[in-house]
Design an enzyme around this catalytic site. Structure first.
Site, PDB file in Angstrom:
ATOM      1  N   ARG A   1       0.893  -1.162   0.000  1.00  0.00           N
ATOM      2  CA  ARG A   1       0.000   0.000   0.000  1.00  0.00           C
ATOM      3  C   ARG A   1       0.926   1.206   0.000  1.00  0.00           C
ATOM      4  O   ARG A   1       1.500   1.567   1.036  1.00  0.00           O
ATOM      5  CB  ARG A   1      -0.913  -0.016   1.235  1.00  0.00           C
ATOM      6  CG  ARG A   1      -1.901   1.159   1.316  1.00  0.00           C
ATOM      7  CD  ARG A   1      -2.786   0.988   2.544  1.00  0.00           C
ATOM      8  NE  ARG A   1      -3.550   2.182   2.842  1.00  0.00           N
ATOM      9  CZ  ARG A   1      -4.766   2.454   2.379  1.00  0.00           C
ATOM     10  NH1 ARG A   1      -5.359   1.596   1.574  1.00  0.00           N
ATOM     11  NH2 ARG A   1      -5.401   3.570   2.722  1.00  0.00           N
TER      12      ARG A   1
ATOM     13  N   HIS B   1      -6.371   1.242  -7.409  1.00  0.00           N
ATOM     14  CA  HIS B   1      -6.767   0.543  -6.171  1.00  0.00           C
ATOM     15  C   HIS B   1      -7.520  -0.724  -6.570  1.00  0.00           C
ATOM     16  O   HIS B   1      -8.715  -0.878  -6.295  1.00  0.00           O
ATOM     17  CB  HIS B   1      -7.639   1.459  -5.325  1.00  0.00           C
ATOM     18  CG  HIS B   1      -7.712   1.069  -3.875  1.00  0.00           C
ATOM     19  ND1 HIS B   1      -7.191  -0.101  -3.378  1.00  0.00           N
ATOM     20  CD2 HIS B   1      -8.289   1.699  -2.802  1.00  0.00           C
ATOM     21  CE1 HIS B   1      -7.418  -0.191  -2.082  1.00  0.00           C
ATOM     22  NE2 HIS B   1      -8.082   0.886  -1.714  1.00  0.00           N
TER      23      HIS B   1
ATOM     24  N   GLN C   1      -9.581  -3.023  -3.956  1.00  0.00           N
ATOM     25  CA  GLN C   1     -10.837  -2.406  -3.541  1.00  0.00           C
ATOM     26  C   GLN C   1     -11.942  -2.700  -4.548  1.00  0.00           C
ATOM     27  O   GLN C   1     -13.084  -2.988  -4.175  1.00  0.00           O
ATOM     28  CB  GLN C   1     -10.661  -0.897  -3.399  1.00  0.00           C
ATOM     29  CG  GLN C   1     -11.937  -0.140  -3.078  1.00  0.00           C
ATOM     30  CD  GLN C   1     -12.486  -0.441  -1.697  1.00  0.00           C
ATOM     31  OE1 GLN C   1     -11.777  -0.310  -0.720  1.00  0.00           O
ATOM     32  NE2 GLN C   1     -13.745  -0.846  -1.626  1.00  0.00           N
TER      33      GLN C   1
ATOM     34  N   ASP D   1     -15.573   8.985  -3.305  1.00  0.00           N
ATOM     35  CA  ASP D   1     -14.353   8.799  -2.523  1.00  0.00           C
ATOM     36  C   ASP D   1     -13.945  10.166  -1.993  1.00  0.00           C
ATOM     37  O   ASP D   1     -14.501  11.204  -2.387  1.00  0.00           O
ATOM     38  CB  ASP D   1     -13.257   8.180  -3.394  1.00  0.00           C
ATOM     39  CG  ASP D   1     -12.010   7.792  -2.601  1.00  0.00           C
ATOM     40  OD1 ASP D   1     -12.129   7.568  -1.380  1.00  0.00           O
ATOM     41  OD2 ASP D   1     -10.922   7.726  -3.200  1.00  0.00           O
TER      42      ASP D   1
ATOM     43  N   CYS E   1     -15.608   3.794  -0.554  1.00  0.00           N
ATOM     44  CA  CYS E   1     -14.577   2.841  -0.131  1.00  0.00           C
ATOM     45  C   CYS E   1     -14.089   3.100   1.291  1.00  0.00           C
ATOM     46  O   CYS E   1     -13.407   2.240   1.861  1.00  0.00           O
ATOM     47  CB  CYS E   1     -13.403   2.876  -1.099  1.00  0.00           C
ATOM     48  SG  CYS E   1     -12.504   4.434  -1.118  1.00  0.00           S
TER      49      CYS E   1
ATOM     50  N   ARG F   1     -14.281  -6.499   1.535  1.00  0.00           N
ATOM     51  CA  ARG F   1     -12.832  -6.431   1.386  1.00  0.00           C
ATOM     52  C   ARG F   1     -12.190  -7.724   1.868  1.00  0.00           C
ATOM     53  O   ARG F   1     -11.238  -8.235   1.267  1.00  0.00           O
ATOM     54  CB  ARG F   1     -12.261  -5.243   2.171  1.00  0.00           C
ATOM     55  CG  ARG F   1     -12.539  -3.872   1.578  1.00  0.00           C
ATOM     56  CD  ARG F   1     -11.770  -3.627   0.282  1.00  0.00           C
ATOM     57  NE  ARG F   1     -10.326  -3.677   0.462  1.00  0.00           N
ATOM     58  CZ  ARG F   1      -9.567  -2.640   0.825  1.00  0.00           C
ATOM     59  NH1 ARG F   1     -10.129  -1.472   1.075  1.00  0.00           N
ATOM     60  NH2 ARG F   1      -8.257  -2.764   0.927  1.00  0.00           N
TER      61      ARG F   1
END
Length: 325
Positions: free
Chosen positions: A120, A147, A150, A238, A278, A306
């Protein structure tokens, strides 16, 4: 009335891993059929059908973090545990990617100890460099560009609502043309969803990602007209200010004024439509608590997924590996 217990898989009935030993840096590292298989596995895991098997027993995953994390860290760690493996978390204070040590040297060390790496990070190039120098799979847990993990959870959530044939379903993303917007475009390429990005001028998705859609013959609608939200099957947002963009906070808040998802906005999407985010949510900016708690919200189902989607990814990437000790 009692519900039947879910069917249980055994070591002899597990599906064959479809991405064995491969890197997962982008959703386009999958074919549509591989995506279908991973999502089918994620649904099966959510139903509890994998509780009797530990297909990653004896395997280890390094979790490398340049950015703070709640969902990514917890779900990859718990996911490895539930599949019988082990995860070790490495913060950037400990390894100093590109500062304390060259990224290539970090990769060459980790490949001697663990069986996979999840990163990440800030730069997509960091993940690419890890993948180029490590003879073990590297998984993108987030970069400023993409991402993809996700999006697996997002589409598991969408399929839970609408079924597995999503061709023609309207997914409308509102906000910054960031890593989430980029990865939504890639999922449009893989699934046939109709993707619309609603963003202010100057905050459009990455040009290279848009070209990926052009090359695939997939149309993506770009607009700053909020009317494009009306009738959406899925409305997604987001944060306006991602980690590393704090110096631009005031400029971004001004640019995105009017793009906040509210309960009133949710009344304009399709009657069967759903709202996704998210997380983390910056309440008062891109949305408000009344939206994430709205009857059309599936935000916390999405967060749960997730775990299931990433377990499915881990299995299909690492499921053919054998412990080296």
């Amino acid at each position: 009335m009692t519900l039947d217990a879910p069917a249980r898989l055994t070591p002899d009935t597990l599906p064959a891993p479809v991405m064995a030993g491969r890197d997962f840096l982008s959703n386009l590292d999958m074919t549509p059929l591989e995506l279908r298989t991973v999502l089918d596995t994620a649904h099966s895991m959510r139903r509890g059908e994998w509780r009797d098997v530990k297909p990653l027993a004896g395997l280890s995953l390094a979790l490398v973090f340049e950015k703070a994390s709640l969902r990514t860290r917890t779900t990859f760690d718990v996911g490895m545990y539930q599949l019988g493996g082990h995860a070790i978390t490495l913060s950037n204070q400990e390894i100093g990617l590109g500062t304390r040590e060259r990224v290539s040297d970090v990769a060459r060390n980790l490949e001697r100890w663990v069986d996979g790496v999840m990163g990440r990070v800030y730069l997509q190039q960091t993940l690419q460099e890890l993948a180029d120098h490590a003879a073990i799979p590297v998984i993108n847990g987030l970069s400023d560009m993409l991402h993809p993990a996700q999006l697996l959870a997002d589409y598991q959530t969408i399929e839970g609502e609408f079924g597995t044939d999503l061709r023609g379903r309207r997914v409308v993303y509102i906000g910054d043309g960031n890593n989430l917007a980029n990865s939504h475009i890639h999922l449009g390429v893989l699934t046939g969803t109709d993707v619309t990005i609603v963003t202010p001028v100057g905050y459009e998705p990455n040009a290279g990602v848009l070209m990926d859609a052009v090359k695939a013959g997939v149309q993506v609608t770009l607009t700053n007209d909020l009317a494009a939200i009306e009738g959406a099957d899925v409305l997604y947002t987001d944060v306006w200010i991602s980690m590393g963009q704090e110096a631009e906070a005031d400029i971004r808040r001004r640019a995105f004024r009017g793009y906040q998802v509210t309960p009133a906005m949710l009344e304009t999407i399709a009657p069967h439509g759903i709202f996704l985010h998210c997380l983390p949510a910056h309440y008062g900016e891109e949305t408000v608590p009344e939206a994430t708690e709205h009857p059309k919200s599936r935000v916390f189902d999405q967060a749960e997924n997730r775990l299931h989607a990433q377990k499915a990814l881990l299995y299909h990437v690492m499921g053919e590996m054998k412990p080296r000790w």
